[in-house]
Scaffold this motif. Structure first.
Motif, PDB file in Angstrom:
ATOM      1  N   GLU A  87     -68.522  34.428 -64.871  1.00 51.30           N
ATOM      2  CA  GLU A  87     -69.870  34.529 -65.434  1.00 51.30           C
ATOM      3  C   GLU A  87     -69.827  34.438 -66.958  1.00 51.30           C
ATOM      4  O   GLU A  87     -70.657  33.779 -67.581  1.00 51.30           O
ATOM      5  CB  GLU A  87     -70.536  35.848 -64.996  1.00 51.30           C
ATOM      6  CG  GLU A  87     -70.905  35.905 -63.527  1.00 51.30           C
ATOM      7  CD  GLU A  87     -69.708  36.118 -62.597  1.00 51.30           C
ATOM      8  OE1 GLU A  87     -68.627  36.493 -63.093  1.00 51.30           O
ATOM      9  OE2 GLU A  87     -69.854  35.889 -61.384  1.00 51.30           O
ATOM     10  N   GLN A  88     -68.810  35.093 -67.558  1.00 50.33           N
ATOM     11  CA  GLN A  88     -68.679  35.033 -69.019  1.00 50.33           C
ATOM     12  C   GLN A  88     -68.375  33.607 -69.474  1.00 50.33           C
ATOM     13  O   GLN A  88     -68.885  33.132 -70.489  1.00 50.33           O
ATOM     14  CB  GLN A  88     -67.574  35.979 -69.483  1.00 50.33           C
ATOM     15  CG  GLN A  88     -67.967  37.450 -69.355  1.00 50.33           C
ATOM     16  CD  GLN A  88     -66.784  38.405 -69.543  1.00 50.33           C
ATOM     17  OE1 GLN A  88     -65.626  38.031 -69.298  1.00 50.33           O
ATOM     18  NE2 GLN A  88     -67.083  39.621 -69.966  1.00 50.33           N
ATOM     19  N   THR A 103     -64.124  36.600 -67.011  1.00 42.48           N
ATOM     20  CA  THR A 103     -64.823  36.425 -65.737  1.00 42.48           C
ATOM     21  C   THR A 103     -65.478  35.057 -65.726  1.00 42.48           C
ATOM     22  O   THR A 103     -65.726  34.452 -66.793  1.00 42.48           O
ATOM     23  CB  THR A 103     -65.922  37.495 -65.508  1.00 42.48           C
ATOM     24  OG1 THR A 103     -67.001  37.230 -66.404  1.00 42.48           O
ATOM     25  CG2 THR A 103     -65.392  38.906 -65.738  1.00 42.48           C
ATOM     26  N   ASP A 113     -71.625  31.666 -69.187  1.00 41.97           N
ATOM     27  CA  ASP A 113     -72.571  32.055 -70.241  1.00 41.97           C
ATOM     28  C   ASP A 113     -72.148  31.448 -71.576  1.00 41.97           C
ATOM     29  O   ASP A 113     -72.978  30.939 -72.338  1.00 41.97           O
ATOM     30  CB  ASP A 113     -72.623  33.584 -70.360  1.00 41.97           C
ATOM     31  CG  ASP A 113     -73.299  34.243 -69.153  1.00 41.97           C
ATOM     32  OD1 ASP A 113     -73.935  33.514 -68.368  1.00 41.97           O
ATOM     33  OD2 ASP A 113     -73.165  35.473 -69.005  1.00 41.97           O
ATOM     34  N   THR A 146     -69.278  47.951 -57.502  1.00 44.15           N
ATOM     35  CA  THR A 146     -70.184  47.835 -58.642  1.00 44.15           C
ATOM     36  C   THR A 146     -70.402  46.349 -58.907  1.00 44.15           C
ATOM     37  O   THR A 146     -69.434  45.594 -59.031  1.00 44.15           O
ATOM     38  CB  THR A 146     -69.567  48.494 -59.893  1.00 44.15           C
ATOM     39  OG1 THR A 146     -69.219  49.836 -59.542  1.00 44.15           O
ATOM     40  CG2 THR A 146     -70.549  48.493 -61.041  1.00 44.15           C
ATOM     41  N   VAL A 147     -71.653  45.954 -58.969  1.00 44.64           N
ATOM     42  CA  VAL A 147     -71.955  44.533 -59.119  1.00 44.64           C
ATOM     43  C   VAL A 147     -72.961  44.318 -60.228  1.00 44.64           C
ATOM     44  O   VAL A 147     -73.710  45.234 -60.599  1.00 44.64           O
ATOM     45  CB  VAL A 147     -72.516  43.942 -57.801  1.00 44.64           C
ATOM     46  CG1 VAL A 147     -71.498  44.061 -56.680  1.00 44.64           C
ATOM     47  CG2 VAL A 147     -73.833  44.627 -57.410  1.00 44.64           C
ATOM     48  N   GLU A 148     -72.973  43.076 -60.748  1.00 49.07           N
ATOM     49  CA  GLU A 148     -74.048  42.686 -61.642  1.00 49.07           C
ATOM     50  C   GLU A 148     -75.277  42.409 -60.798  1.00 49.07           C
ATOM     51  O   GLU A 148     -75.176  42.140 -59.596  1.00 49.07           O
ATOM     52  CB  GLU A 148     -73.688  41.402 -62.400  1.00 49.07           C
ATOM     53  CG  GLU A 148     -72.606  41.580 -63.455  1.00 49.07           C
ATOM     54  CD  GLU A 148     -72.454  40.307 -64.292  1.00 49.07           C
ATOM     55  OE1 GLU A 148     -73.448  39.887 -64.924  1.00 49.07           O
ATOM     56  OE2 GLU A 148     -71.359  39.743 -64.308  1.00 49.07           O
ATOM     57  N   GLY A 149     -76.415  42.415 -61.437  1.00 48.44           N
ATOM     58  CA  GLY A 149     -77.642  42.103 -60.708  1.00 48.44           C
ATOM     59  C   GLY A 149     -77.580  40.730 -60.057  1.00 48.44           C
ATOM     60  O   GLY A 149     -78.125  40.508 -58.988  1.00 48.44           O
ATOM     61  N   ARG A 150     -76.869  39.794 -60.727  1.00 56.74           N
ATOM     62  CA  ARG A 150     -76.860  38.420 -60.234  1.00 56.74           C
ATOM     63  C   ARG A 150     -75.751  38.169 -59.206  1.00 56.74           C
ATOM     64  O   ARG A 150     -75.622  37.055 -58.706  1.00 56.74           O
ATOM     65  CB  ARG A 150     -76.698  37.458 -61.404  1.00 56.74           C
ATOM     66  CG  ARG A 150     -75.413  37.655 -62.202  1.00 56.74           C
ATOM     67  CD  ARG A 150     -75.317  36.675 -63.381  1.00 56.74           C
ATOM     68  NE  ARG A 150     -74.288  37.059 -64.341  1.00 56.74           N
ATOM     69  CZ  ARG A 150     -74.010  36.358 -65.432  1.00 56.74           C
ATOM     70  NH1 ARG A 150     -74.675  35.250 -65.703  1.00 56.74           N
ATOM     71  NH2 ARG A 150     -73.068  36.767 -66.273  1.00 56.74           N
ATOM     72  N   THR A 151     -74.942  39.181 -58.915  1.00 59.55           N
ATOM     73  CA  THR A 151     -73.827  38.954 -57.977  1.00 59.55           C
ATOM     74  C   THR A 151     -74.350  38.659 -56.575  1.00 59.55           C
ATOM     75  O   THR A 151     -75.154  39.414 -56.025  1.00 59.55           O
ATOM     76  CB  THR A 151     -72.905  40.195 -57.941  1.00 59.55           C
ATOM     77  OG1 THR A 151     -72.423  40.436 -59.252  1.00 59.55           O
ATOM     78  CG2 THR A 151     -71.735  39.968 -56.992  1.00 59.55           C
ATOM     79  N   MET A 186     -75.023  46.864 -64.512  1.00 62.66           N
ATOM     80  CA  MET A 186     -74.200  46.958 -63.311  1.00 62.66           C
ATOM     81  C   MET A 186     -74.820  47.960 -62.340  1.00 62.66           C
ATOM     82  O   MET A 186     -75.358  48.978 -62.729  1.00 62.66           O
ATOM     83  CB  MET A 186     -72.769  47.390 -63.671  1.00 62.66           C
ATOM     84  CG  MET A 186     -72.051  46.472 -64.637  1.00 62.66           C
ATOM     85  SD  MET A 186     -71.649  44.857 -63.969  1.00 62.66           S
ATOM     86  CE  MET A 186     -69.977  45.101 -63.390  1.00 62.66           C
ATOM     87  N   THR A 187     -74.714  47.627 -61.086  1.00 60.64           N
ATOM     88  CA  THR A 187     -75.343  48.451 -60.047  1.00 60.64           C
ATOM     89  C   THR A 187     -74.300  48.822 -59.007  1.00 60.64           C
ATOM     90  O   THR A 187     -73.426  48.022 -58.678  1.00 60.64           O
ATOM     91  CB  THR A 187     -76.437  47.633 -59.317  1.00 60.64           C
ATOM     92  OG1 THR A 187     -77.195  46.932 -60.283  1.00 60.64           O
ATOM     93  CG2 THR A 187     -77.332  48.514 -58.473  1.00 60.64           C
TER      94      THR A 187
END
Lengths: 160, 787
Positions: free
Chosen positions: B122-123, B120, B126, A16-21, A1-2
């Protein structure tokens, strides 16, 4: 998370986001700016167009992390300071340039970018510029008219 | 001089303000506390037997709440079909079970097999990748003619073959039609494909299920054109939830075009899962999913024959059509190639004898159902192509041939059940000829020729059956629903009104146009009227918006309810002014006593209704709220005459729309600006079908055009400005507004206009071409030019 920070419609925004967001997801889901729409998953429809550092961008093609530190403008920030519709928005209403409204935020943002670069486009230039914005309702006729009107021009047509 | 309010005014749309500022409330904009997300694992093969589904590894992945499979839906119903066709032998159509999640077999690419619910999205995605599904692939059948052969793979093992029904209309006329063809002086035949399309509203479908444990009530937020229909179908036939325990909300909906009429598996899954998991469950379609899960449109293959006598009068029409149903019957699929198609095969012409045969076929493809026009574009395309071809074969002017055969007296009983109440096809053609500048065509053709292009002019006339429809009639034809519409008009004490309509707006501008009608009736400002739609909790049972029915049926219901309001308000006004009720007149928002200067304002009457201190309590109840249900006595019959000029590039075969002119009869028009916009949009959908759109399958059942990279959506640069006109309306005779409906005309009228123009262009270049199949792509045109 970034952790990402950017200025959105003149206000600072952090999340805060995932790299793929994607930027589109960050705007819609994190910042709850749901005016930016997602109409496809191949970056063709243009419903998600926003401005990043003054340039029109399909926000589904950009990672939120890439927009870190950027100035982002969305449809929510387009109205005049008093809340009234801006020139382009008003032209869309005056000329019935929208029906279901789903493609509309992207159309308005693209139109704004066009008119910034080319304040007096020809009808052909408007149509060419909208290559990346798909509308299924209007047949484009009234969108083109609205953008021409917003540029202070009229479209020559035989009759209405 | 244009009006600035009421019926006939181009009032600006009030809904635009929220759409233009990002304040719309579309289904995907709704998020509920604690919601989970669902991702559907869909079949990537067209036909096969599921031998094993292993969800163990996926279930253990982070955030996974539950994985549903077909086994979870054994106890609930399948997705119902809302229309039963009786075939020409008196037998009911074949109606296979349509499971929510695949049950033992997969029958088309995109069929949902598992639904993965996770914290989520994404989960959920996946985890779906960790599910192992073993499928024994079976041969798929995509081509309709092949599907009807004896050795074809069967889409449904429990059915005798792949034919859903073999329908004949009018079966009693079959012999007489054959006799007419034997006696014909000339017969023209066309073999045509009406290409498969994907509706592609810009908003993908979304479903959000919610469950309230305290009340045991379920709510579904969904992208629907008809929330009450979804509530009834899903509640009664799939999940077994009574309507009073189920609320369906369709908020702002980003376009429909038919494909959001139907009840879909994802809606049932989200509603079911929300209750099973006791938390909201949301699904948002990707565009890629939409291509393989939204019902497709059209997909007919037809042979049409036109018989003419020695004087070029049409004596009979005979058609034979294969209509693709896809793998399962979508909600209204069986009605589209039958009653919405066969009943229009007389067109604008006094052809005395018509016989239509339709064989509906199951294939391993996505279900096919109504798409803008639904059956009527298919009818118009056949008829207007064969007439155009006949004119060329006979060497007569295509307009003269049409005019000679026009129905010119109304009402007119067609030989295909429907009776046209009003129209004036000659006047429409007069208008078209005047507006399209046919005199200047030769000069424009010469100019195109000088630029290396062939220019063609295409003409088309059409009629639709809209304002769907009288319930008793559609019931006889197999509909499992009534097709009335409803409205509740609630007047508040201070004089403002709220109209709760069963119609649904997803781009049509009801929030603007409906108040114009009431403002006209009462003589008050449009801003005093608010329209509420799209929520079963606060609107009366409505059948929704499709078939160009909103103003004709929904608007009529609103007029009836408003008439009740006015009648009651007049009683109150009579009491207040101590006059006879029969002397009360309502004008410009005030009640007056005829022949006197006594008057009482609308707001005084509404206040009296809710503060009944001086009120005829012994005669009428307090309050001012009325409901009306309106069931029309006939369809409405919008008609049009269209002209298109195309340029064909001699080198590449590329077709450009150079000029498009329309003359439509929509009856009376409420908001001309909105009506123009409906025509523009319909035209481009029809031009899209004619020139570029195609849902193409390979022989294994893989959809080749399953994204905007491959499915050619019309862009702004593909179309010109249009010249549209609807000033020659003949009012509908049987609804209170005299309106006919305008939503589908452009999509119905434009495809044959374009193809007729392309054929004209090619023939002008000396090419012996009498038809090019849609989409009229550069490759097809180029091939046609090579002979």
């Amino acid at each position: 998370m970034t952790q990402v920070s950017m200025t959105v419609n003149g206000k600072s925004a952090t999340g805060t986001v995932e790299g793929r967001t994607l930027l589109s997801s960050f705007l819609r889901d994190t910042l709850e700016l749901t005016g930016t729409h997602v109409g496809c998953d191949t970056s063709q429809c243009g419903a998600c167009v926003v401005h990043v550092n003054g340039v029109a961008v399909k926000s589904c093609t950009m990672l939120a992390a890439e927009a870190d530190g950027a100035e982002v403008a969305t449809i929510e920030g387009q109205a005049n300071a008093d809340g009234s519709l801006n020139v382009i928005q008003q032209a869309f209403q005056d000329h019935h340039g929208l029906q279901c409204g789903f493609c509309t935020p992207g159309m308005v943002m693209s139109a704004a970018a066009l008119l910034k670069d080319n304040p007096k486009p020809t009808e052909a230039e408007v149509r060419e510029y909208l290559e990346g914005n798909i509308c299924r309702c209007t047949g484009y006729h009234n969108i083109v008219k609205a953008i021409m009107a917003a540029s202070g021009q009229d479209v020559a047509i035989a009759a209405e | 001089m244009p009006k600035d309010g009421g019926i006939g005014a181009s009032s600006k749309r009030r809904e635009d303000v929220r759409f233009l500022t990002g304040a719309g409330n579309y289904t995907d904009d709704i998020n509920l506390r604690g919601q989970a997300y669902v991702h559907f694992l869909r079949s990537d093969i067209a036909h096969g037997t599921i031998t094993n589904i292993d969800t163990a590894a996926a279930s253990a992945m982070p955030g996974v709440v539950r994985i549903f499979t077909g086994a979870d839906f054994q106890a609930v119903g399948g997705l119902p079909c809302g229309w039963q066709i009786t075939d020409r032998f008196g037998e009911a159509m074949k109606e296979p079970r349509h499971p929510v999640l695949a049950d033992g077999k997969v029958r088309h690419v995109g069929e949902p097999i598992c639904a993965v619910v996770a914290d989520t999205l994404e989960q959920a995605r996946d985890a779906a990748e960790a599910i192992v599904v073993d499928i024994d692939e079976l041969p798929a059948v995509v081509d309709m003619a092949k599907a009807l052969t004896a050795d074809s793979p069967k889409v449904h093992d429990d059915l005798s073959d792949n034919m859903c029904y073999d329908w004949g209309f009018v079966e009693e006329n079959k012999e007489a039609v054959e006799e007419a063809f034997r006696n014909a002086a000339h017969v023209t035949t066309c073999e045509l494909t009406n290409n498969r399309l994907v509706a592609n509203p810009m908003e993908p479908r979304v479903a959000l299920g919610d469950y309230d444990r305290s009340s045991d009530n379920s709510t579904l937020y969904t992208t629907s054109q008809n929330p009450h229909v979804i509530r009834l179908l899903m509640g009664a036939f799939v999940l077994g939830i009574p309507e009073h325990k189920l609320r369906v909300v369709a908020p702002d909906v980003g376009g429909g075009f038919g494909t959001k009429i139907f009840h879909y598996a994802e809606e049932a899954l989200c509603t079911f899962a929300a209750k099973a998991l006791n938390r909201p469950v949301k699904w948002t379609s990707t565009r890629s999913e939409a291509f393989v899960s939204d019902a497709h449109g059209r997909d007919h293959v037809t042979t049409i024959e036109l018989a003419l006598d020695a004087d070029n009068n049409f004596t009979a029409v005979r058609t034979s059509t294969l209509a693709n149903m896809g793998a399962y019957l979508s909600t209204f699929a069986p009605s589209v190639p039958t009653w919405l198609h066969g009943t229009l095969m007389a067109g604008n012409y006094k052809t005395p004898l018509v016989y239509v045969n339709v064989r509906a076929v199951f294939t391993n493809t996505v279900p096919v159902d109504a798409y803008r026009g639904a059956g009527r574009p298919e009818a118009t395309f056949q008829l207007e192509r064969v007439i155009d071809k006949a004119a060329r074969e006979l060497g007569v002017d295509p307009i003269a041939l049409r005019r000679q055969n026009f129905v010119s007296e109304f009402p007119y009983q067609t030989p295909v059940a429907v009776a046209y109440d009003s129209g004036d096809f000659h006047r429409l053609m007069d208008k078209l000829e005047a507006q399209a500048d046919f005199e200047g065509f030769a000069a424009r053709r010469a100019k195109s020729e000088a630029e290396g292009k062939l220019r063609g002019l295409g003409i088309n006339c059409f009629i639709e059956a809209c304002g769907i429809a009288p319930s008793n009639l559609v019931g006889q034809l197999g509909a499992r629903a009534g097709l009335y519409e409803s409205a509740t008009v609630r007047v508040n004490a201070t004089g403002g009104l709220v109209v709760m309509t069963g119609s649904h707006s997803h781009g049509q501008g009801h929030e603007t146009a409906f108040p114009q009608v009431i403002a006209e009736m009462i003589g008050i400002d449009e801003s005093m009227i608010e329209i509420v739609h799209g929520d079963t909790a606060n609107t009366p049972m409505g059948m929704g918006t499709y078939g160009s029915r909103s103003i004709a049926v929904g608007g009529s219901a609103m007029v009836r309810a408003t008439e009740k309001i006015i009648n009651k308000a007049k009683k109150i006004a009579a009491h207040l002014m101590e006059a006879s009720e029969s002397d009360i007149e309502l004008k410009d928002g005030a009640f007056s006593v005829a022949g006197t200067d006594k008057s009482v304002a609308w707001g005084d009457v509404t206040l009296a209704a809710y503060v009944p201190h001086n009120y005829p309590l012994e005669d009428i109840e307090p309050g001012l709220e009325e409901t009306a249900f309106y069931d029309p006595s006939n369809f409405t019959y919008p008609a049009g005459a269209y002209a298109c000029e195309v340029e064909v590039d001699k080198e590449t075969g590329a077709v450009t729309i150079a000029k498009f002119t329309t003359a439509d009869d929509f009856g009376n028009v409420i908001n001309p600006m909105i009506v123009d916009g409906q025509v523009h949009g319909g035209l481009v959908q029809g031009i899209g079908q004619a020139l570029m759109e195609n849902a193409a399958y390979d022989e294994n059942g893989q959809l080749l055009s399953a994204s905007y990279m491959d499915y050619a959506m019309p862009r702004a640069s593909d179309v010109p400005m249009f010249t549209v006109d609807h000033s020659n309306g003949t009012p509908c005779t049987h609804n209170p507004l005299g309106v006919k409906g305008c939503g589908e005309a452009g999509a119905i009228g434009s495809p044959p206009t374009v193809v007729n123009a392309v054929v004209d262009a090619l023939q002008s270049g000396g090419h012996k071409v009498d038809h090019v199949d849609m989409p009229v792509s550069p490759a097809r045109v180029w091939a046609a030019m090579q002979g």
